[in-house]
Design a protein around this motif. Sequence first.
Motif, PDB file in Angstrom:
ATOM      1  N   ASN A  15       0.835  -1.205   0.000  1.00 51.52           N
ATOM      2  CA  ASN A  15       0.000   0.000   0.000  1.00 51.52           C
ATOM      3  C   ASN A  15       0.864   1.247   0.000  1.00 51.52           C
ATOM      4  O   ASN A  15       0.589   2.216  -0.706  1.00 51.52           O
ATOM      5  CB  ASN A  15      -0.949   0.016   1.201  1.00 51.52           C
ATOM      6  CG  ASN A  15      -2.134  -0.889   1.008  1.00 51.52           C
ATOM      7  OD1 ASN A  15      -2.480  -1.245  -0.115  1.00 51.52           O
ATOM      8  ND2 ASN A  15      -2.755  -1.275   2.092  1.00 51.52           N
ATOM      9  N   TYR A  16       1.930   1.223   0.792  1.00 48.04           N
ATOM     10  CA  TYR A  16       2.850   2.357   0.851  1.00 48.04           C
ATOM     11  C   TYR A  16       3.470   2.609  -0.526  1.00 48.04           C
ATOM     12  O   TYR A  16       3.538   3.740  -0.995  1.00 48.04           O
ATOM     13  CB  TYR A  16       3.927   2.083   1.897  1.00 48.04           C
ATOM     14  CG  TYR A  16       4.977   3.156   1.990  1.00 48.04           C
ATOM     15  CD1 TYR A  16       4.734   4.320   2.707  1.00 48.04           C
ATOM     16  CD2 TYR A  16       6.203   3.004   1.365  1.00 48.04           C
ATOM     17  CE1 TYR A  16       5.696   5.307   2.803  1.00 48.04           C
ATOM     18  CE2 TYR A  16       7.172   3.980   1.454  1.00 48.04           C
ATOM     19  CZ  TYR A  16       6.914   5.129   2.173  1.00 48.04           C
ATOM     20  OH  TYR A  16       7.870   6.105   2.251  1.00 48.04           O
ATOM     21  N   LEU A  17       3.920   1.542  -1.178  1.00 51.45           N
ATOM     22  CA  LEU A  17       4.567   1.689  -2.477  1.00 51.45           C
ATOM     23  C   LEU A  17       3.605   2.174  -3.551  1.00 51.45           C
ATOM     24  O   LEU A  17       3.954   3.018  -4.372  1.00 51.45           O
ATOM     25  CB  LEU A  17       5.185   0.360  -2.914  1.00 51.45           C
ATOM     26  CG  LEU A  17       6.339  -0.143  -2.075  1.00 51.45           C
ATOM     27  CD1 LEU A  17       6.786  -1.512  -2.572  1.00 51.45           C
ATOM     28  CD2 LEU A  17       7.492   0.830  -2.093  1.00 51.45           C
ATOM     29  N   PHE A  18       2.409   1.641  -3.562  1.00 52.63           N
ATOM     30  CA  PHE A  18       1.454   2.007  -4.606  1.00 52.63           C
ATOM     31  C   PHE A  18       0.904   3.413  -4.452  1.00 52.63           C
ATOM     32  O   PHE A  18       0.360   3.980  -5.388  1.00 52.63           O
ATOM     33  CB  PHE A  18       0.318   0.991  -4.680  1.00 52.63           C
ATOM     34  CG  PHE A  18       0.764  -0.333  -5.237  1.00 52.63           C
ATOM     35  CD1 PHE A  18       1.543  -0.395  -6.374  1.00 52.63           C
ATOM     36  CD2 PHE A  18       0.412  -1.505  -4.616  1.00 52.63           C
ATOM     37  CE1 PHE A  18       1.965  -1.608  -6.893  1.00 52.63           C
ATOM     38  CE2 PHE A  18       0.822  -2.733  -5.128  1.00 52.63           C
ATOM     39  CZ  PHE A  18       1.601  -2.785  -6.260  1.00 52.63           C
ATOM     40  N   GLN A  19       1.061   3.997  -3.280  1.00 51.08           N
ATOM     41  CA  GLN A  19       0.636   5.384  -3.103  1.00 51.08           C
ATOM     42  C   GLN A  19       1.487   6.323  -3.945  1.00 51.08           C
ATOM     43  O   GLN A  19       1.078   7.427  -4.258  1.00 51.08           O
ATOM     44  CB  GLN A  19       0.726   5.791  -1.627  1.00 51.08           C
ATOM     45  CG  GLN A  19      -0.317   5.140  -0.762  1.00 51.08           C
ATOM     46  CD  GLN A  19      -0.093   5.434   0.709  1.00 51.08           C
ATOM     47  OE1 GLN A  19       0.782   6.200   1.075  1.00 51.08           O
ATOM     48  NE2 GLN A  19      -0.896   4.823   1.551  1.00 51.08           N
ATOM     49  N   ASP A  20       2.670   5.894  -4.293  1.00 46.68           N
ATOM     50  CA  ASP A  20       3.591   6.722  -5.059  1.00 46.68           C
ATOM     51  C   ASP A  20       4.135   5.950  -6.261  1.00 46.68           C
ATOM     52  O   ASP A  20       5.323   5.949  -6.531  1.00 46.68           O
ATOM     53  CB  ASP A  20       4.726   7.191  -4.156  1.00 46.68           C
ATOM     54  CG  ASP A  20       5.493   8.355  -4.769  1.00 46.68           C
ATOM     55  OD1 ASP A  20       5.051   8.886  -5.803  1.00 46.68           O
ATOM     56  OD2 ASP A  20       6.543   8.712  -4.222  1.00 46.68           O
ATOM     57  N   LYS A  21       3.250   5.293  -6.969  1.00 46.20           N
ATOM     58  CA  LYS A  21       3.655   4.430  -8.079  1.00 46.20           C
ATOM     59  C   LYS A  21       4.412   5.166  -9.192  1.00 46.20           C
ATOM     60  O   LYS A  21       5.418   4.647  -9.674  1.00 46.20           O
ATOM     61  CB  LYS A  21       2.444   3.690  -8.643  1.00 46.20           C
ATOM     62  CG  LYS A  21       2.835   2.638  -9.659  1.00 46.20           C
ATOM     63  CD  LYS A  21       1.678   1.810 -10.096  1.00 46.20           C
ATOM     64  CE  LYS A  21       2.138   0.788 -11.104  1.00 46.20           C
ATOM     65  NZ  LYS A  21       1.089  -0.117 -11.499  1.00 46.20           N
TER      66      LYS A  21
END
Length: 82
Positions: A15-21
């Motif tokens: 979730n953390y990574l996909f917030q700043d894809k």
Amino acid sequence: MLDVKHKFKLKLVLNYLFQDKPRTEAYRKAILKNKNDFKGQTVLDVGCGTGILSMFAAKAGAKHVYAVDNSKILFDAIDIIK
């Protein structure tokens, strides 16, 4: 197979990574397009957060990668990578 604890940690990290894809993808492309700069090198990723850039460096052929951070999410990422 991941147990419930690790599945939860994985979800948090993803979730953390996909917030700043867009930014993560730009870094991935830049690192992997420049494998010659990483091959056989030692990489120090200070303030690495999830360690995603460290993983890209390793994939690009870095000989040693040191991911350093003082946040809890790093430890969750380490658990998932193991």
